[in-house]
Design an enzyme around this catalytic site. Sequence first.
Site, PDB file in Angstrom:
ATOM      1  N   MET A  54       0.806  -1.257   0.043  1.00  0.00           N
ATOM      2  CA  MET A  54      -0.144  -0.095  -0.089  1.00  0.00           C
ATOM      3  C   MET A  54       0.819   1.219  -0.086  1.00  0.00           C
ATOM      4  O   MET A  54       1.743   1.394   0.800  1.00  0.00           O
ATOM      5  CB  MET A  54      -0.893  -0.002   1.241  1.00  0.00           C
ATOM      6  CG  MET A  54      -1.934  -0.982   1.196  1.00  0.00           C
ATOM      7  SD  MET A  54      -3.148  -0.989   2.621  1.00  0.00           S
ATOM      8  CE  MET A  54      -2.289  -1.709   3.855  1.00  0.00           C
TER       9      MET A  54
ATOM     10  N   CYS B 243      -2.872  -1.363 -10.052  1.00  0.00           N
ATOM     11  CA  CYS B 243      -3.342  -0.084  -9.785  1.00  0.00           C
ATOM     12  C   CYS B 243      -3.991   0.658 -10.613  1.00  0.00           C
ATOM     13  O   CYS B 243      -4.133   0.927 -11.671  1.00  0.00           O
ATOM     14  CB  CYS B 243      -2.005   0.656  -9.718  1.00  0.00           C
ATOM     15  SG  CYS B 243      -2.387   2.540  -9.107  1.00  0.00           S
TER      16      CYS B 243
ATOM     17  N   ASN C 207      -7.110 -11.721  -2.119  1.00  0.00           N
ATOM     18  CA  ASN C 207      -7.199 -10.450  -1.682  1.00  0.00           C
ATOM     19  C   ASN C 207      -8.585  -9.714  -1.853  1.00  0.00           C
ATOM     20  O   ASN C 207      -9.135  -9.762  -2.809  1.00  0.00           O
ATOM     21  CB  ASN C 207      -5.914  -9.739  -2.313  1.00  0.00           C
ATOM     22  CG  ASN C 207      -5.991  -8.292  -1.946  1.00  0.00           C
ATOM     23  OD1 ASN C 207      -5.842  -7.228  -2.531  1.00  0.00           O
ATOM     24  ND2 ASN C 207      -6.138  -7.805  -0.586  1.00  0.00           N
TER      25      ASN C 207
ATOM     26  N   ASP D 286     -11.354  -7.149   1.053  1.00  0.00           N
ATOM     27  CA  ASP D 286     -12.299  -7.228   2.229  1.00  0.00           C
ATOM     28  C   ASP D 286     -12.130  -8.091   3.291  1.00  0.00           C
ATOM     29  O   ASP D 286     -12.931  -8.202   4.125  1.00  0.00           O
ATOM     30  CB  ASP D 286     -13.552  -7.498   1.618  1.00  0.00           C
ATOM     31  CG  ASP D 286     -13.910  -6.347   0.508  1.00  0.00           C
ATOM     32  OD1 ASP D 286     -13.318  -5.274   0.457  1.00  0.00           O
ATOM     33  OD2 ASP D 286     -15.015  -6.677  -0.095  1.00  0.00           O
TER      34      ASP D 286
HETATM   35  C1  LIG Z   1      -3.906   3.220   0.660  1.00  0.00           C
HETATM   36  C2  LIG Z   1      -3.825   2.151  -0.508  1.00  0.00           C
HETATM   37  C3  LIG Z   1      -2.708   2.083  -0.967  1.00  0.00           C
HETATM   38  C4  LIG Z   1      -2.435   0.913  -2.050  1.00  0.00           C
HETATM   39  N1  LIG Z   1      -1.442   1.075  -2.704  1.00  0.00           N
HETATM   40  C5  LIG Z   1      -0.888  -0.270  -3.659  1.00  0.00           C
HETATM   41  C6  LIG Z   1       0.179  -0.484  -4.062  1.00  0.00           C
HETATM   42  O1  LIG Z   1       1.104   0.301  -4.096  1.00  0.00           O
HETATM   43  N2  LIG Z   1       0.395  -1.687  -4.783  1.00  0.00           N
HETATM   44  C7  LIG Z   1      -0.627  -2.564  -4.939  1.00  0.00           C
HETATM   45  O2  LIG Z   1      -0.381  -3.602  -5.584  1.00  0.00           O
HETATM   46  N3  LIG Z   1      -1.796  -2.227  -4.376  1.00  0.00           N
HETATM   47  C8  LIG Z   1      -2.037  -1.338  -3.562  1.00  0.00           C
HETATM   48  N4  LIG Z   1      -3.358  -1.095  -2.917  1.00  0.00           N
HETATM   49  C9  LIG Z   1      -4.301  -2.164  -2.948  1.00  0.00           C
HETATM   50  C10 LIG Z   1      -4.280  -3.210  -1.899  1.00  0.00           C
HETATM   51  O3  LIG Z   1      -2.903  -3.687  -1.924  1.00  0.00           O
HETATM   52  C11 LIG Z   1      -5.337  -4.100  -1.905  1.00  0.00           C
HETATM   53  O4  LIG Z   1      -5.136  -4.896  -3.131  1.00  0.00           O
HETATM   54  C12 LIG Z   1      -6.583  -3.640  -1.670  1.00  0.00           C
HETATM   55  O5  LIG Z   1      -6.461  -2.589  -0.646  1.00  0.00           O
HETATM   56  C13 LIG Z   1      -7.685  -4.639  -1.456  1.00  0.00           C
HETATM   57  O6  LIG Z   1      -7.286  -5.211  -0.258  1.00  0.00           O
HETATM   58  P1  LIG Z   1      -8.209  -4.855   1.319  1.00  0.00           P
HETATM   59  O7  LIG Z   1      -9.565  -5.053   0.961  1.00  0.00           O
HETATM   60  O8  LIG Z   1      -7.735  -5.816   2.196  1.00  0.00           O
HETATM   61  O9  LIG Z   1      -7.688  -3.505   1.581  1.00  0.00           O
HETATM   62  C14 LIG Z   1      -3.523  -0.001  -2.333  1.00  0.00           C
HETATM   63  C15 LIG Z   1      -4.401   0.210  -1.329  1.00  0.00           C
HETATM   64  C16 LIG Z   1      -4.921   1.123  -0.533  1.00  0.00           C
HETATM   65  C17 LIG Z   1      -5.933   1.170   0.423  1.00  0.00           C
END
Ligand SMILES: Cc1cc2nc3c(=O)[nH]c(=O)nc-3n(C[C@H](O)[C@H](O)[C@H](O)COP(=O)(O)O)c2cc1C
Length: 320
Positions: A18, A101, A201, A203
């Site tokens: 992230m 992304c 991945n 939620d």
């Molecule tokens: C603040 C933020 C920054 C993120 N930056 C990246 C990143 O640099 N590379 C990436 O592959 N995914 C990035 N993501 C996506 C997360 O890795 C993940 O796939 C997404 O949040 C879904 O998972 P979750 O529901 O557990 O949050 C980002 C998500 C958030 C919320």
Amino acid sequence: MIKINDYKFDPAFVLAPMEDVTDTAFRRLCKEMGADIVYTEFISSEALIRDAEKAKRKMMFYPDERPIGIQLYGSRVESVVDAGKRAQSVGPDFIDLNVGCPVTKVADQGMGAGLLKNCDLMAAIVKALKEELTLSVTVKMRLGWDLESINVLQNVKILNEMGVHWIAIHARTRAQGYKGEADWSWIKKAKEISEVPIIGNGDITSVEKAEWALEYSKADGIMIGRGAIKAPWIFRQLKAYFFEGKRLPEPEFEEKLSIARKHFTLLVEHKGKYAVSAFRRFSNTYFKGEKGVAKIRQRLSVSRSPEEVFEILENPFKLK
Ligand SMILES: Cc1cc2nc3c(=O)[nH]c(=O)nc-3n(C[C@H](O)[C@H](O)[C@H](O)COP(=O)(O)O)c2cc1C
């Protein structure tokens, strides 16, 4: 089962990459809480090959973070390969390609989720990385560009042929951004057709949800993003439940404060005075639901030095 170098995880609990969150401080905190695998924030291949300091700094990590992957994004084969070699030279455990992304300035230039519309280019980048690097190559991707063009299974087949080490799938399309619910049925289908491990991945915010997701999809691991920002101790709860059958409650406020102090100490070690602004993002993590939280948040927002923040974390209810 996920194997990387001398590490084996079954299932693997993975901290999602992230931007502006998973710096070395947060990664180390999550490792201490029990995360198995971590990734850097995504890093622009073009910036890395220009020798940009900011991009290079994002590759820095400590030995206690292993196994760690450096995540790259880009859309030019030569640039990603050159960046991959530079990333490899700092000694991570794997190199990950970002194919998810959704941000316009990335995706509309064919990078990140933009590669979901150009599978040939994605395959060419991965093939070149596999040929030119000695480290394992992994991919993190979304289901497709939009609901009408979901191509995750086709991409899983391509990436299997390319010999990637594992595939992490965020079960949303690019068009969904972070809205709606992640559709784990695609992760289940991906797992059914993939020879290489699949990390699911989207939620996962509790032990119950993790248990359901693993049972339902049969994925080799789960990756947690926003759930870890909200509660970095989720990894500790997952480990206790899956390996000891114990349900750990949410930590008491005193313990959260002690975790916050540890986090902030690591952040100061990494960012110096810039730790102060970086830490504000976590005020909900440690203080949400506490009486007087508005006051604490306000004090954090006007703090200018690490000493001031440490003072708040030692004694959050002291009125100023
Ligand atoms: C603040 C933020 C920054 C993120 N930056 C990246 C990143 O640099 N590379 C990436 O592959 N995914 C990035 N993501 C996506 C997360 O890795 C993940 O796939 C997404 O949040 C879904 O998972 P979750 O529901 O557990 O949050 C980002 C998500 C958030 C919320």
